[in-house]
Design a protein around this motif. Structure first.
Motif, short mmCIF file in Angstrom:
data_model
loop_
_atom_site.label_atom_id
_atom_site.label_comp_id
_atom_site.label_asym_id
_atom_site.label_seq_id
_atom_site.Cartn_x
_atom_site.Cartn_y
_atom_site.Cartn_z
N PRO A 138 0.81 -1.22 0.00
CA PRO A 138 0.00 0.00 0.00
C PRO A 138 0.85 1.27 0.00
N LEU A 139 1.97 1.25 0.72
CA LEU A 139 2.82 2.43 0.79
C LEU A 139 3.39 2.78 -0.59
N LEU A 140 3.86 1.78 -1.31
CA LEU A 140 4.43 2.04 -2.64
C LEU A 140 3.37 2.54 -3.62
N ILE A 141 2.18 1.98 -3.56
CA ILE A 141 1.11 2.42 -4.46
C ILE A 141 0.74 3.87 -4.16
N MET A 142 0.59 4.19 -2.86
CA MET A 142 0.24 5.56 -2.50
C MET A 142 1.35 6.54 -2.87
N LEU A 143 2.61 6.13 -2.68
CA LEU A 143 3.72 7.00 -3.06
C LEU A 143 3.76 7.24 -4.56
N LEU A 144 3.40 6.25 -5.35
CA LEU A 144 3.34 6.41 -6.80
C LEU A 144 2.32 7.48 -7.17
N PHE A 145 1.16 7.45 -6.53
CA PHE A 145 0.14 8.47 -6.78
C PHE A 145 0.61 9.86 -6.33
N VAL A 146 1.31 9.93 -5.21
CA VAL A 146 1.82 11.22 -4.72
C VAL A 146 2.83 11.80 -5.72
N VAL A 147 3.75 10.97 -6.18
CA VAL A 147 4.76 11.43 -7.15
C VAL A 147 4.08 11.86 -8.45
N LEU A 148 3.13 11.08 -8.93
CA LEU A 148 2.41 11.45 -10.14
C LEU A 148 1.64 12.76 -9.94
N GLY A 149 1.05 12.95 -8.76
CA GLY A 149 0.35 14.19 -8.44
C GLY A 149 1.28 15.39 -8.44
N TRP A 178 -2.98 21.62 -12.44
CA TRP A 178 -2.32 21.63 -11.14
C TRP A 178 -3.30 21.37 -10.00
N ILE A 179 -4.56 21.78 -10.17
CA ILE A 179 -5.56 21.45 -9.14
C ILE A 179 -5.82 19.94 -9.13
N PHE A 180 -5.97 19.36 -10.32
CA PHE A 180 -6.16 17.91 -10.42
C PHE A 180 -4.97 17.17 -9.83
N GLY A 181 -3.76 17.63 -10.12
CA GLY A 181 -2.55 17.01 -9.59
C GLY A 181 -2.47 17.10 -8.08
N ALA A 182 -2.91 18.25 -7.53
CA ALA A 182 -2.88 18.43 -6.08
C ALA A 182 -3.86 17.46 -5.41
N VAL A 183 -5.05 17.29 -5.98
CA VAL A 183 -6.03 16.35 -5.43
C VAL A 183 -5.56 14.92 -5.63
N PHE A 184 -5.05 14.63 -6.85
CA PHE A 184 -4.59 13.28 -7.21
C PHE A 184 -3.44 12.82 -6.30
N GLY A 185 -2.55 13.74 -5.95
CA GLY A 185 -1.43 13.39 -5.07
C GLY A 185 -1.72 13.63 -3.61
N GLY A 186 -2.61 14.57 -3.31
CA GLY A 186 -2.89 14.93 -1.93
C GLY A 186 -3.69 13.89 -1.17
N LEU A 187 -4.68 13.29 -1.82
CA LEU A 187 -5.49 12.28 -1.13
C LEU A 187 -4.67 11.07 -0.69
N PRO A 188 -3.82 10.50 -1.58
CA PRO A 188 -2.98 9.40 -1.10
C PRO A 188 -1.98 9.84 -0.03
N LEU A 189 -1.53 11.08 -0.10
CA LEU A 189 -0.62 11.58 0.92
C LEU A 189 -1.33 11.62 2.28
N LEU A 190 -2.58 12.04 2.29
CA LEU A 190 -3.37 12.00 3.53
C LEU A 190 -3.54 10.55 4.01
N GLY A 191 -3.74 9.64 3.05
CA GLY A 191 -3.84 8.22 3.40
C GLY A 191 -2.57 7.72 4.06
N ILE A 192 -1.43 8.13 3.53
CA ILE A 192 -0.14 7.73 4.11
C ILE A 192 -0.02 8.30 5.53
N LEU A 193 -0.36 9.55 5.69
CA LEU A 193 -0.19 10.21 6.99
C LEU A 193 -1.14 9.68 8.06
N PHE A 194 -2.35 9.23 7.67
CA PHE A 194 -3.33 8.84 8.66
C PHE A 194 -3.50 7.33 8.84
#
Length: 182
Positions: free
Chosen positions: A22-33, A49-65
């Motif tokens: 799960p960590l690698l998959i979420m990191l892939l989305f963060v990098v792509l975002g 850039w808004i789409f990228g922020a949402v696309f990368g931000g949601l998995p980043l929140l998943g990683i953090l929480f």
């Protein structure tokens, strides 16, 4: 119990291995975002850039929480496996939760029956009363255990709140396949 640096590194390695998918998959989305945000800012495309922020931000929140609690869980399990003391506990509560849902298959709806089986156990260590809850996969294991019955556990003497069920031993004692008590 004083863990050595080598033990701590081993516990960390075990925990990272359990969380790596799960960590690698979420990191892939963060990098792509981040890349999409960069492209959006570079080409002055607001949507990108808004789409990228949402696309990368949601998995980043998943990683953090979610990852920290999962990491800590597997770290503690590795600790218990290495330093744990064997003991027994008594079942003090049984709870069957209905988590059934409706699934859409083609043009029709199908009622899917699903249940979760929780068992709460208690034990005493050095005058301290400890209580924990665990989830069993199979109804057979859940039904085979009664309130007041003893089950095998493993816990840390220095922190008895960190305990786990010895699932293989429990399955063997009940004469069930290990899958039922997972």
């Amino acid at each position: 119990m004083k863990s050595t640096l080598s033990d701590k590194l081993q516990f960390t390695k075990t925990s990272l291995q359990k969380n790596s998918g799960p960590l690698l998959i979420m990191l892939l989305f963060v990098v792509l975002g981040i890349f999409l945000v960069y492209l959006g800012l570079r080409t002055e495309t607001t949507f990108l850039w808004i789409f990228g922020a949402v696309f990368g931000g949601l998995p980043l929140l998943g990683i953090l929480f979610t990852i920290p609690s999962s990491f800590l869980y597997y770290y503690e399990q590795a600790q218990i496996k290495k330093y744990g003391t064997y003991g027994t506990a008594n079942i003090v509560e049984k709870e069957e939760k209905d988590v059934s849902y409706i699934d859409k298959v083609g043009n029709r709806r199908v009622n899917v029956k699903a249940f979760q089986y929780f068992l709460t156990y208690a034990f005493e260590h050095n005058g301290q009363s400890v209580q924990n809850t665990f989830l069993v996969a199979g109804k057979n294991c859940f039904d085979a255990l009664e309130i007041g019955e003893k089950i095998p556990i493993r816990f840390l003497r220095t922190n008895p709140k960190k305990s786990t069920i010895r699932r293989r031993k429990l399955a063997n004692e009940l004469g069930l396949p290990i899958e039922d008590c997972q």
